[in-house]
Scaffold this motif. Sequence first.
Motif, PDB file in Angstrom:
ATOM      1  N   HIS A   6      34.979  27.025  50.622  1.00 14.47           N
ATOM      2  CA  HIS A   6      34.561  28.307  51.181  1.00 14.47           C
ATOM      3  C   HIS A   6      35.203  28.609  52.519  1.00 14.47           C
ATOM      4  CE1 HIS A   6      30.600  28.052  48.644  1.00 14.47           C
ATOM      5  NE2 HIS A   6      31.702  28.061  47.914  1.00 14.47           N
ATOM      6  N   ALA A   7      35.930  27.647  53.084  1.00 18.17           N
ATOM      7  CA  ALA A   7      36.641  27.912  54.337  1.00 18.17           C
ATOM      8  C   ALA A   7      37.845  28.804  54.129  1.00 18.17           C
ATOM      9  CB  ALA A   7      37.082  26.594  54.978  1.00 18.17           C
ATOM     10  N   ASN A   8      38.281  28.945  52.880  1.00 18.22           N
ATOM     11  CA  ASN A   8      39.495  29.716  52.622  1.00 18.22           C
ATOM     12  C   ASN A   8      39.153  31.135  52.174  1.00 18.22           C
ATOM     13  OD1 ASN A   8      42.004  30.676  51.089  1.00 18.22           O
ATOM     14  ND2 ASN A   8      42.701  28.806  52.097  1.00 18.22           N
ATOM     15  N   PRO A   9      39.439  32.145  53.004  1.00 15.21           N
ATOM     16  CA  PRO A   9      39.060  33.523  52.654  1.00 15.21           C
ATOM     17  C   PRO A   9      39.799  34.067  51.439  1.00 15.21           C
ATOM     18  CG  PRO A   9      40.462  33.492  54.610  1.00 15.21           C
ATOM     19  CD  PRO A   9      40.110  32.071  54.314  1.00 15.21           C
ATOM     20  N   VAL A  10      40.997  33.561  51.173  1.00 14.73           N
ATOM     21  CA  VAL A  10      41.729  34.038  49.995  1.00 14.73           C
ATOM     22  C   VAL A  10      41.010  33.588  48.722  1.00 14.73           C
ATOM     23  CG1 VAL A  10      43.916  33.946  48.752  1.00 14.73           C
ATOM     24  CG2 VAL A  10      43.908  34.099  51.243  1.00 14.73           C
ATOM     25  N   ALA A  11      40.563  32.338  48.691  1.00 17.01           N
ATOM     26  CA  ALA A  11      39.819  31.851  47.536  1.00 17.01           C
ATOM     27  C   ALA A  11      38.520  32.628  47.352  1.00 17.01           C
ATOM     28  CB  ALA A  11      39.524  30.358  47.690  1.00 17.01           C
ATOM     29  N   LEU A  12      37.842  32.937  48.460  1.00 18.28           N
ATOM     30  CA  LEU A  12      36.591  33.699  48.368  1.00 18.28           C
ATOM     31  C   LEU A  12      36.853  35.111  47.844  1.00 18.28           C
ATOM     32  CD1 LEU A  12      34.607  32.739  51.607  1.00 18.28           C
ATOM     33  CD2 LEU A  12      34.503  31.715  49.330  1.00 18.28           C
ATOM     34  N   ALA A  13      37.931  35.732  48.301  1.00 14.29           N
ATOM     35  CA  ALA A  13      38.228  37.106  47.878  1.00 14.29           C
ATOM     36  C   ALA A  13      38.556  37.164  46.394  1.00 14.29           C
ATOM     37  CB  ALA A  13      39.385  37.662  48.706  1.00 14.29           C
ATOM     38  N   ILE A  14      39.469  36.313  45.952  1.00 13.34           N
ATOM     39  CA  ILE A  14      39.865  36.323  44.535  1.00 13.34           C
ATOM     40  C   ILE A  14      38.708  35.888  43.655  1.00 13.34           C
ATOM     41  CG2 ILE A  14      41.426  35.332  42.822  1.00 13.34           C
ATOM     42  CD1 ILE A  14      43.453  34.925  45.114  1.00 13.34           C
ATOM     43  N   GLY A  15      38.079  34.779  44.022  1.00 10.74           N
ATOM     44  CA  GLY A  15      36.977  34.265  43.216  1.00 10.74           C
ATOM     45  C   GLY A  15      35.789  35.197  43.173  1.00 10.74           C
ATOM     46  N   GLY A  16      35.541  35.894  44.288  1.00 10.62           N
ATOM     47  CA  GLY A  16      34.417  36.825  44.308  1.00 10.62           C
ATOM     48  C   GLY A  16      34.609  37.989  43.361  1.00 10.62           C
ATOM     49  N   VAL A  17      35.823  38.541  43.315  1.00  5.83           N
ATOM     50  CA  VAL A  17      36.088  39.653  42.389  1.00  5.83           C
ATOM     51  C   VAL A  17      36.002  39.178  40.947  1.00  5.83           C
ATOM     52  CG1 VAL A  17      37.826  41.325  41.621  1.00  5.83           C
ATOM     53  CG2 VAL A  17      37.487  40.912  44.066  1.00  5.83           C
ATOM     54  N   ALA A  18      36.556  38.003  40.649  1.00  6.06           N
ATOM     55  CA  ALA A  18      36.472  37.471  39.284  1.00  6.06           C
ATOM     56  C   ALA A  18      35.019  37.253  38.873  1.00  6.06           C
ATOM     57  CB  ALA A  18      37.248  36.154  39.189  1.00  6.06           C
ATOM     58  N   ALA A  19      34.196  36.768  39.811  1.00  7.41           N
ATOM     59  CA  ALA A  19      32.781  36.552  39.514  1.00  7.41           C
ATOM     60  C   ALA A  19      32.083  37.857  39.171  1.00  7.41           C
ATOM     61  CB  ALA A  19      32.092  35.874  40.701  1.00  7.41           C
ATOM     62  N   VAL A  20      32.357  38.896  39.936  1.00  8.75           N
ATOM     63  CA  VAL A  20      31.688  40.181  39.681  1.00  8.75           C
ATOM     64  C   VAL A  20      32.134  40.771  38.343  1.00  8.75           C
ATOM     65  CG1 VAL A  20      31.315  42.528  40.526  1.00  8.75           C
ATOM     66  CG2 VAL A  20      31.336  40.617  42.133  1.00  8.75           C
ATOM     67  N   ILE A  21      33.397  40.586  37.970  1.00  8.18           N
ATOM     68  CA  ILE A  21      33.834  41.032  36.646  1.00  8.18           C
ATOM     69  C   ILE A  21      32.951  40.409  35.568  1.00  8.18           C
ATOM     70  CG2 ILE A  21      35.691  40.869  34.935  1.00  8.18           C
ATOM     71  CD1 ILE A  21      37.691  41.009  37.264  1.00  8.18           C
ATOM     72  N   LEU A  22      32.739  39.105  35.667  1.00  8.98           N
ATOM     73  CA  LEU A  22      31.926  38.406  34.672  1.00  8.98           C
ATOM     74  C   LEU A  22      30.467  38.830  34.739  1.00  8.98           C
ATOM     75  CD1 LEU A  22      33.538  34.891  35.169  1.00  8.98           C
ATOM     76  CD2 LEU A  22      33.734  36.318  33.117  1.00  8.98           C
TER      77      LEU A  22
END
Length: 249
Positions: A6-22
């Motif tokens: 969670h320290a990496n904002p790029v991972a949070l941004a990409i992963g967050g959008v993918a999560a909301v799609i699902l």
Amino acid sequence: MAWRVHANPVALAIGGVAAVILELAEPRVRTGVWEHSTFRTDPLARMQRTGEATLITTYGPTRAAEARVAMVTRMHARVGGVTPEGQAYEALEPELMTWVHVTASWGFLTAYDRHVARLGAADKDRYFAEGGRLGRLFGAPEPPDSVASVEGWFDRMRPKLVPHPIIDEFLAIVSTTSPLGLPGRALQPLVVEAAIDLVPADIRAKLGLKARPWRLAVARRVLGLMAKAAERAPSDIVRDARARMGRAA
């Protein structure tokens, strides 16, 4: 592991959008989010609150994390109704809370593994196991604690996931909205492209989501470089938490 991922904002941004799609592919979650939140009217504020909650529950003192969980739970307790298809729902239903927990955790971890640094099987299992406490606080009674159990949840939910125009509307909104202002908005289409690519191929096909290879190649290159840079320059929140715990990294 959450402190690392969670320290990496790029991972949070990409992963967050993918999560909301699902999440939006599940009709009860979709109706609850779209009819009972401010995402359509004020997407930036909603994105900022979600990011803030992730950081507080990861890096904040226990009291602060529990207070944020309690606030979110009070909000969810007021959310319920009937989907346009006629299915009754309540936001605090254990299956729905577990699915939201699963998708968020899976999204962050998978984005980190793909765009930041490869993780071994043991680290992935450890990430999910560590997240169980937070999942239970949010209302997931038996959150999955390994890659295998997360995959089991995906298998359980696959038959319930369906395409819907709201998913496209969400992606259109998030493609042009960023807490980083104009520079962030220029990057958002790449974040969306990477997020779509993150979704398992069979679910992506079922939802009618199509990746554009040329844009995906650009996204991987640009976001990968940004992710690596972010690893070397953590945010103040991350640095403060590490200092509080006497950790250098």
